[in-house]
Write a protein that holds these residues in place. Structure first.
Motif, PDB file in Angstrom:
ATOM      1  N   SER A  42       0.828  -1.213   0.000  1.00  0.00           N
ATOM      2  CA  SER A  42       0.000   0.000   0.000  1.00  0.00           C
ATOM      3  C   SER A  42       0.861   1.261   0.000  1.00  0.00           C
ATOM      4  CB  SER A  42      -0.921  -0.010   1.224  1.00  0.00           C
ATOM      5  OG  SER A  42      -1.730  -1.159   1.238  1.00  0.00           O
ATOM      6  N   VAL A  43       1.818   1.304  -0.898  1.00  0.00           N
ATOM      7  CA  VAL A  43       2.730   2.450  -0.928  1.00  0.00           C
ATOM      8  C   VAL A  43       1.981   3.721  -1.311  1.00  0.00           C
ATOM      9  CG1 VAL A  43       4.767   1.050  -1.381  1.00  0.00           C
ATOM     10  CG2 VAL A  43       3.432   1.980  -3.303  1.00  0.00           C
ATOM     11  N   THR A  44       2.490   4.829  -0.842  1.00  0.00           N
ATOM     12  CA  THR A  44       1.931   6.144  -1.147  1.00  0.00           C
ATOM     13  C   THR A  44       3.016   7.029  -1.756  1.00  0.00           C
ATOM     14  OG1 THR A  44       2.482   7.190   0.962  1.00  0.00           O
ATOM     15  CG2 THR A  44       0.451   5.882   0.883  1.00  0.00           C
ATOM     16  N   VAL A  45       2.596   8.159  -2.276  1.00  0.00           N
ATOM     17  CA  VAL A  45       3.546   9.099  -2.861  1.00  0.00           C
ATOM     18  C   VAL A  45       4.593   9.513  -1.830  1.00  0.00           C
ATOM     19  CG1 VAL A  45       3.782  11.382  -3.879  1.00  0.00           C
ATOM     20  CG2 VAL A  45       1.869   9.932  -4.542  1.00  0.00           C
ATOM     21  N   GLU A  46       4.181   9.563  -0.574  1.00  0.00           N
ATOM     22  CA  GLU A  46       5.106   9.946   0.502  1.00  0.00           C
ATOM     23  C   GLU A  46       6.204   8.915   0.748  1.00  0.00           C
ATOM     24  OE1 GLU A  46       1.868  12.426   0.398  1.00  0.00           O
ATOM     25  OE2 GLU A  46       1.725  10.260   0.774  1.00  0.00           O
ATOM     26  N   ASP A  47       6.056   7.729   0.193  1.00  0.00           N
ATOM     27  CA  ASP A  47       7.088   6.701   0.329  1.00  0.00           C
ATOM     28  C   ASP A  47       8.185   6.844  -0.718  1.00  0.00           C
ATOM     29  OD1 ASP A  47       4.490   4.350   1.119  1.00  0.00           O
ATOM     30  OD2 ASP A  47       5.849   5.370   2.517  1.00  0.00           O
ATOM     31  N   THR A  48       8.037   7.782  -1.637  1.00  0.00           N
ATOM     32  CA  THR A  48       9.067   8.027  -2.633  1.00  0.00           C
ATOM     33  C   THR A  48      10.355   8.468  -1.939  1.00  0.00           C
ATOM     34  OG1 THR A  48       7.512   8.619  -4.382  1.00  0.00           O
ATOM     35  CG2 THR A  48       9.751   9.487  -4.564  1.00  0.00           C
ATOM     36  N   ALA A  49      11.438   7.721  -2.166  1.00  0.00           N
ATOM     37  CA  ALA A  49      12.696   8.015  -1.485  1.00  0.00           C
ATOM     38  C   ALA A  49      13.780   7.077  -1.984  1.00  0.00           C
ATOM     39  CB  ALA A  49      12.544   7.856   0.030  1.00  0.00           C
ATOM     40  N   ARG A  82      17.176   2.668  16.500  1.00  0.00           N
ATOM     41  CA  ARG A  82      17.231   3.993  15.880  1.00  0.00           C
ATOM     42  C   ARG A  82      18.467   4.784  16.300  1.00  0.00           C
ATOM     43  NH1 ARG A  82      10.901   5.740  15.462  1.00  0.00           N
ATOM     44  NH2 ARG A  82      10.024   3.645  15.611  1.00  0.00           N
ATOM     45  N   THR A  83      19.097   4.377  17.399  1.00  0.00           N
ATOM     46  CA  THR A  83      20.256   5.134  17.888  1.00  0.00           C
ATOM     47  C   THR A  83      21.549   4.318  17.874  1.00  0.00           C
ATOM     48  OG1 THR A  83      19.717   4.518  20.169  1.00  0.00           O
ATOM     49  CG2 THR A  83      18.818   6.618  19.335  1.00  0.00           C
ATOM     50  N   ARG A  84      21.528   3.152  17.313  1.00  0.00           N
ATOM     51  CA  ARG A  84      22.729   2.330  17.267  1.00  0.00           C
ATOM     52  C   ARG A  84      23.721   2.864  16.245  1.00  0.00           C
ATOM     53  NH1 ARG A  84      20.925  -4.049  17.951  1.00  0.00           N
ATOM     54  NH2 ARG A  84      19.500  -3.705  19.712  1.00  0.00           N
ATOM     55  N   THR A  85      24.959   2.412  16.383  1.00  0.00           N
ATOM     56  CA  THR A  85      26.021   2.828  15.469  1.00  0.00           C
ATOM     57  C   THR A  85      25.856   2.145  14.118  1.00  0.00           C
ATOM     58  OG1 THR A  85      27.547   3.150  17.305  1.00  0.00           O
ATOM     59  CG2 THR A  85      28.505   2.882  15.108  1.00  0.00           C
ATOM     60  N   VAL A  86      25.951   2.932  13.060  1.00  0.00           N
ATOM     61  CA  VAL A  86      25.899   2.391  11.706  1.00  0.00           C
ATOM     62  C   VAL A  86      27.313   2.001  11.296  1.00  0.00           C
ATOM     63  CG1 VAL A  86      25.392   2.868   9.298  1.00  0.00           C
ATOM     64  CG2 VAL A  86      23.887   3.770  11.083  1.00  0.00           C
ATOM     65  N   GLU A  87      27.525   0.736  11.082  1.00  0.00           N
ATOM     66  CA  GLU A  87      28.854   0.259  10.718  1.00  0.00           C
ATOM     67  C   GLU A  87      29.051   0.198   9.211  1.00  0.00           C
ATOM     68  OE1 GLU A  87      30.778  -2.618  13.220  1.00  0.00           O
ATOM     69  OE2 GLU A  87      31.337  -3.814  11.475  1.00  0.00           O
ATOM     70  N   ALA A  88      27.978  -0.041   8.484  1.00  0.00           N
ATOM     71  CA  ALA A  88      28.073  -0.095   7.022  1.00  0.00           C
ATOM     72  C   ALA A  88      26.716   0.272   6.442  1.00  0.00           C
ATOM     73  CB  ALA A  88      28.493  -1.484   6.561  1.00  0.00           C
ATOM     74  N   ARG A  89      26.753   0.728   5.186  1.00  0.00           N
ATOM     75  CA  ARG A  89      25.530   1.187   4.551  1.00  0.00           C
ATOM     76  C   ARG A  89      25.547   0.792   3.087  1.00  0.00           C
ATOM     77  NH1 ARG A  89      22.404   5.924   6.173  1.00  0.00           N
ATOM     78  NH2 ARG A  89      20.889   6.426   4.564  1.00  0.00           N
ATOM     79  N   SER A  90      24.405   0.439   2.560  1.00  0.00           N
ATOM     80  CA  SER A  90      24.308   0.097   1.141  1.00  0.00           C
ATOM     81  C   SER A  90      24.258   1.382   0.315  1.00  0.00           C
ATOM     82  CB  SER A  90      23.050  -0.733   0.904  1.00  0.00           C
ATOM     83  OG  SER A  90      21.885   0.055   1.120  1.00  0.00           O
ATOM     84  N   PRO A  91      24.482   1.286  -0.991  1.00  0.00           N
ATOM     85  CA  PRO A  91      24.483   2.490  -1.833  1.00  0.00           C
ATOM     86  C   PRO A  91      23.143   3.207  -1.891  1.00  0.00           C
ATOM     87  CG  PRO A  91      25.606   0.683  -2.925  1.00  0.00           C
ATOM     88  CD  PRO A  91      24.927   0.104  -1.729  1.00  0.00           C
ATOM     89  N   GLY A  92      22.054   2.458  -1.816  1.00  0.00           N
ATOM     90  CA  GLY A  92      20.723   3.053  -1.893  1.00  0.00           C
ATOM     91  C   GLY A  92      20.018   2.667  -3.182  1.00  0.00           C
ATOM     92  N   THR A  93      18.715   2.435  -3.069  1.00  0.00           N
ATOM     93  CA  THR A  93      17.893   2.104  -4.225  1.00  0.00           C
ATOM     94  C   THR A  93      16.674   3.028  -4.231  1.00  0.00           C
ATOM     95  OG1 THR A  93      16.784   0.277  -5.388  1.00  0.00           O
ATOM     96  CG2 THR A  93      16.622   0.271  -2.993  1.00  0.00           C
ATOM     97  N   LEU A  94      16.366   3.585  -5.393  1.00  0.00           N
ATOM     98  CA  LEU A  94      15.322   4.590  -5.494  1.00  0.00           C
ATOM     99  C   LEU A  94      13.959   3.940  -5.695  1.00  0.00           C
ATOM    100  CD1 LEU A  94      14.382   7.553  -5.749  1.00  0.00           C
ATOM    101  CD2 LEU A  94      14.968   7.406  -8.194  1.00  0.00           C
ATOM    102  N   VAL A  95      13.023   4.348  -4.883  1.00  0.00           N
ATOM    103  CA  VAL A  95      11.624   3.953  -5.029  1.00  0.00           C
ATOM    104  C   VAL A  95      10.827   5.201  -5.378  1.00  0.00           C
ATOM    105  CG1 VAL A  95       9.576   3.055  -3.866  1.00  0.00           C
ATOM    106  CG2 VAL A  95      11.822   2.037  -3.416  1.00  0.00           C
ATOM    107  N   THR A  96      10.137   5.152  -6.503  1.00  0.00           N
ATOM    108  CA  THR A  96       9.318   6.275  -6.938  1.00  0.00           C
ATOM    109  C   THR A  96       7.869   5.822  -7.015  1.00  0.00           C
ATOM    110  OG1 THR A  96      11.150   7.162  -8.240  1.00  0.00           O
ATOM    111  CG2 THR A  96       8.954   8.023  -8.701  1.00  0.00           C
ATOM    112  N   VAL A  97       7.002   6.498  -6.289  1.00  0.00           N
ATOM    113  CA  VAL A  97       5.587   6.146  -6.260  1.00  0.00           C
ATOM    114  C   VAL A  97       4.799   7.261  -6.930  1.00  0.00           C
ATOM    115  CG1 VAL A  97       3.624   5.495  -4.829  1.00  0.00           C
ATOM    116  CG2 VAL A  97       5.943   4.908  -4.098  1.00  0.00           C
ATOM    117  N   SER A  98       4.024   6.898  -7.941  1.00  0.00           N
ATOM    118  CA  SER A  98       3.197   7.886  -8.634  1.00  0.00           C
ATOM    119  C   SER A  98       1.754   7.801  -8.141  1.00  0.00           C
ATOM    120  CB  SER A  98       3.239   7.650 -10.140  1.00  0.00           C
ATOM    121  OG  SER A  98       2.634   6.408 -10.457  1.00  0.00           O
ATOM    122  N   SER A  99       1.066   8.906  -8.211  1.00  0.00           N
ATOM    123  CA  SER A  99      -0.321   8.947  -7.730  1.00  0.00           C
ATOM    124  C   SER A  99      -1.290   8.480  -8.796  1.00  0.00           C
ATOM    125  CB  SER A  99      -0.673  10.369  -7.301  1.00  0.00           C
ATOM    126  OG  SER A  99      -0.518  11.247  -8.386  1.00  0.00           O
TER     127      SER A  99
END
Length: 125
Positions: free
Chosen positions: A87-94, A108-125
């Protein structure tokens, strides 16, 4: 050290479902909790917590904005963590990234040791 690669982003319509995957290599995934964060394109400094799962898979946490719609899970044998988005919404675009979290206490406050490059999700209305 652990390395993370995300995949599964794309272009969807509001109300659709999408599953993101976070594959890990290097240090065993059991050493970490895995979280998902997101930010609007071009706003990397405005990272938003989305969800997280403990190394055992027994503890999970979700942002209020996605609770009831998103589900985080992990396949330890495959060293993959999933984010099922319903049930994605336009606000989930990120841009969505998965992170390896170290430490105790709130995800939410733990140390980030590694991070992925990121994948774009685009939700249209």
């Amino acid at each position: 050290q652990i390395q993370l690669i995300d995949s599964g982003g794309g272009f969807v319509q509001a109300g659709d479902s999408l599953t993101l995957s976070c594959s890990t290599t290097g240090r065993p995934i059991l050493s970490y909790a895995i979280g998902w964060f997101r930010h609007s394109p071009g706003k990397e400094d405005e990272d938003e917590f989305v969800a997280a799962i403990s190394w055992s898979g027994l503890a999970k946490d979700y942002a209020d904005s996605v609770k009831g719609r998103f589900t985080v899970s992990r396949d330890i044998d495959k060293s993959i963590v999933y984010l099922q988005m319903n049930s994605v919404t336009v606000e989930d675009t990120a841009v969505y990234s998965c992170v390896a979290l170290r430490g105790l206490g709130s995800f939410r406050t733990r140390t980030v040791e590694a991070r992925s490059p990121g994948t774009l999700v685009t939700v249209s209305s």
